[in-house]
Design a protein around this motif. Structure first.
Motif, mmCIF file in Angstrom:
data_model
loop_
_atom_site.group_PDB
_atom_site.id
_atom_site.type_symbol
_atom_site.label_atom_id
_atom_site.label_comp_id
_atom_site.label_asym_id
_atom_site.label_seq_id
_atom_site.Cartn_x
_atom_site.Cartn_y
_atom_site.Cartn_z
ATOM 1 N N SER A 177 16.881 3.484 -48.223
ATOM 2 C CA SER A 177 17.765 2.470 -47.843
ATOM 3 C C SER A 177 19.062 2.851 -47.245
ATOM 4 N N LEU B 49 24.373 -5.815 -50.126
ATOM 5 C CA LEU B 49 23.327 -6.523 -50.502
ATOM 6 C C LEU B 49 22.191 -6.941 -49.740
ATOM 7 N N LYS B 50 22.598 -7.120 -48.386
ATOM 8 C CA LYS B 50 21.640 -7.110 -47.144
ATOM 9 C C LYS B 50 20.565 -6.164 -47.101
ATOM 10 N N PHE B 51 21.162 -4.648 -47.321
ATOM 11 C CA PHE B 51 20.605 -3.590 -46.803
ATOM 12 C C PHE B 51 20.050 -2.853 -47.985
ATOM 13 N N SER B 52 20.120 -3.386 -49.316
ATOM 14 C CA SER B 52 19.220 -2.781 -50.473
ATOM 15 C C SER B 52 20.030 -1.707 -50.707
ATOM 16 N N VAL C 49 30.212 -4.799 -56.766
ATOM 17 C CA VAL C 49 28.858 -5.347 -57.623
ATOM 18 C C VAL C 49 28.643 -4.485 -58.716
ATOM 19 N N THR D 144 22.198 0.304 -53.579
ATOM 20 C CA THR D 144 22.013 0.231 -55.057
ATOM 21 C C THR D 144 22.853 1.561 -55.681
ATOM 22 N N ARG E 1 22.216 3.064 -39.539
ATOM 23 C CA ARG E 1 22.151 2.534 -37.903
ATOM 24 C C ARG E 1 23.128 1.198 -38.058
ATOM 25 N N GLN F 231 18.501 2.409 -42.176
ATOM 26 C CA GLN F 231 18.942 1.260 -41.985
ATOM 27 C C GLN F 231 20.309 0.917 -42.011
#
Lengths: 372, 178
Positions: free
Chosen positions: A338, A214-217, A228, A219, A345, A342
């Motif tokens: 996304s 959820l933090k790093f978008s 989810v 989907t 990383r 990130q």
């Protein structure tokens, strides 16, 4: 990284490597065989789509736009057509909407077959790549019959689709293909999805838990594999998805490589279900709205964000029109932006160098939709 | 009251006269705020449950002399609504405070916008080349970037007509080893 020791290694995965889905480079620093830093490098597939699109007429962008993503091209066409239709206030006829769903789901299945082969290939299980990419060709045959093209279909247009299905026998051939793929999936299970090597190499590797996702978008299937149950097709139904019956499978929810692969394997069955429903309930009627002169088309001023569920995640177009014969600005929101940068990383450090190809492939990163 | 209306009410109560808030269509809420209020609004919405920064879009309105930044936020906990925070920057003062402390995903979006539009994100740790390696021209996604002129200046234009004619005039000769 400032600290460089004698036993530190630098690795370069890509830009041309079977461990990555496209031409993209990962620069890896490792201590022994444990990764301490990973840095993605884009720029090998930049083709300036957003700039080119601003210089062409609305209708002339259709041959260009599917090229943004190779394995799953139809989402681009459908999104572009949907965005223009919403701005113009028109709606495609029901038969065209069903055919769009058909194209999207066939494209999703073709993309997943590519994905299964890729994951198996990175683990050294080379039977499945040969089978699944061979079976993908049968899907491409159906694409060729309906649109004339195998990879980029250029099938959508403003206000519907370009042409109707070729002849009544086409539906039977598609249903036959669905039966075949369902049967083949059982063979895939034997050779890959229940294979002890796959389970050993994939379970507990490359974990993206719910908070990180959820933090790093994150989907799409990657998010659903983290537990989810969010799917754009259910949350914000576009086209005719609200009239079709399908589930969002939630069986494997650990967020590791195994869950991500099995999530897609279960969704493959749902796609087969959707295609069957579409082909059995195809309504009669026209397949497009006749526009007066597409080359003189002017889309009313406004801006709009449309999104669909692609095989990789939420795919969105932000379209701005200033009432001219060309789009003013089109921004593509690809899911790989996304997943590939990130997030990698963040989850990369601490993993083993041998697991990196399978982790990267299991995220289903498609660099062209990140750099466009 | 629908969820969209609730969000609009909430944003209106904080913003007051400083910004506009409206519902564009189903599940799309827009807010136009001045530049210095963007980060507080983003932080507020993140606390409220808008966990996902879907993307940041930049539009170059050259006729008005403005850049427009659109922060696209999304929440699973508010009936899957997208909230778009819009702000305008002057074209000659194109700076913006960075949002990476609030949304870590902004890191690469801001790098891309810096490269394509030349907007400087203050406080961003790494605004180096991202997609366009060794690029020395002006930011290419700006509307006043002339592609043909750039190519002419960078690579030069050569007229090949004369050379082709000369080659066509030469009679065909078989090469012999002597």
């Amino acid at each position: 990284m400032s600290r460089v020791k004698e036993f530190d290694f630098e690795y370069f995965i890509g830009p041309a490597h079977p461990g990555v889905t496209g031409n993209m480079n990962y620069h890896i620093w490792a201590e022994g065989d444990t990764i301490i830093k990973i840095e993605p490098n884009l720029g090998y597939l930049h083709r300036a789509f957003e700039k080119l699109i601003e210089r062409r007429m609305w209708i002339k962008n259709f041959p260009l736009i599917p090229r943004i993503c190779v394995p799953d091209p139809d989402v681009n066409e459908v999104l572009y057509a949907m965005a223009i239709e919403k701005l113009m206030g028109i709606e495609a006829p029901p038969r065209a909407q069903y055919l769009r769903v058909f194209m999207l789901e066939m494209s999703r299945m073709a993309s997943y077959l590519f994905y299964f082969g890729g994951v198996a290939g990175t683990l050294g299980l080379y039977t499945l790549p040969n089978w699944s990419i061979g079976d993908r060709d049968y899907i491409l045959d159906r694409f060729e019959e309906i649109s004339g093209h195998r990879i980029y279909h250029i099938y959508q247009t403003i206000g519907g689709v370009r042409r109707d299905i070729p002849d009544p026998g086409y539906i039977e051939r598609v249903l036959e293909l669905m039966d075949y793929l369902e049967k083949r999936l059982k063979d895939y299970d034997k050779v890959f999805f229940e294979h002890p090597i796959f389970k050993k190499r994939a379970k507990g590797v490359g974990v993206v838990d719910k908070e990180t996702a959820l933090k790093f978008s994150v989907t799409g299937p990657n998010l659903r594999a983290a537990g989810v149950p969010y799917d754009v097709r259910k949350a914000e139904p576009y086209l005719v998805y609200d009239r079709l019956e399908f589930n969002v499978p939630q069986v494997f929810t650990d967020g590791d490589v195994y869950s991500r692969v099995m999530q897609r394997r279960l969704e493959f069955e749902e796609s087969i279900k959707i295609v069957r429903q579409v082909m059995e309930n195809l309504p009669e009627g026209p397949v497009n709205i006749k526009l007066r002169n597409p080359f003189e088309l002017r889309v009313p001023e406004g801006e709009i964000y449309v999104k669909v569920e692609s095989s990789k995640g939420e795919y969105g177009f932000y379209l701005v029109s200033d009432g001219d014969v060309k789009p003013y600005r089109l921004h593509v929101r690809g899911p790989s932006f996304s997943h590939g940068l990130q997030l990698v990383r963040h989850i990369g450090p601490g993993t083993n160098i041998a697991d990196i190809p399978v982790i990267l492939f299991s995220l289903d990163i498609c660099p062209p939709d990140a750099e466009r | 009251m629908s969820m969209e209306e609730k969000i609009v009410e909430e944003l209106k109560s904080i913003l007051g006269d400083l910004g506009e808030v409206w519902i564009q269509r189903e599940k799309r809420v827009y807010a136009k705020v001045p530049k210095n209020l963007v980060l507080p609004i983003l932080a507020y919405l993140k606390d409220k449950g808008f966990h996902q920064l879907t993307t940041i879009t930049c539009v170059d309105w050259i006729k008005r002399g403005k850049f427009e930044l659109i922060y696209n936020l999304f929440s699973l906990y508010h009936e899957n609504i997208h909230v778009f925070i819009k702000t305008e920057l002057e074209r000659d003062k194109e700076t913006m405070p960075t949002a990476i402390d609030i949304y870590p995903m902004a890191f690469d979006y801001e790098r891309e916008i810096h490269e394509m539009f030349g907007i400087v994100f203050e406080g961003h740790p790494r605004l180096d080349s991202f997609i366009l390696e060794d690029w020395d021209g002006p930011p290419p996604m700006r509307k006043d970037f002339d592609t043909a002129k750039y190519v002419e200046e960078k690579y030069g234009v050569k007229d090949y007509t004369e050379e082709i004619w000369k080659r066509m005039e030469q009679p065909y000769r078989e090469e012999k080893d002597e």
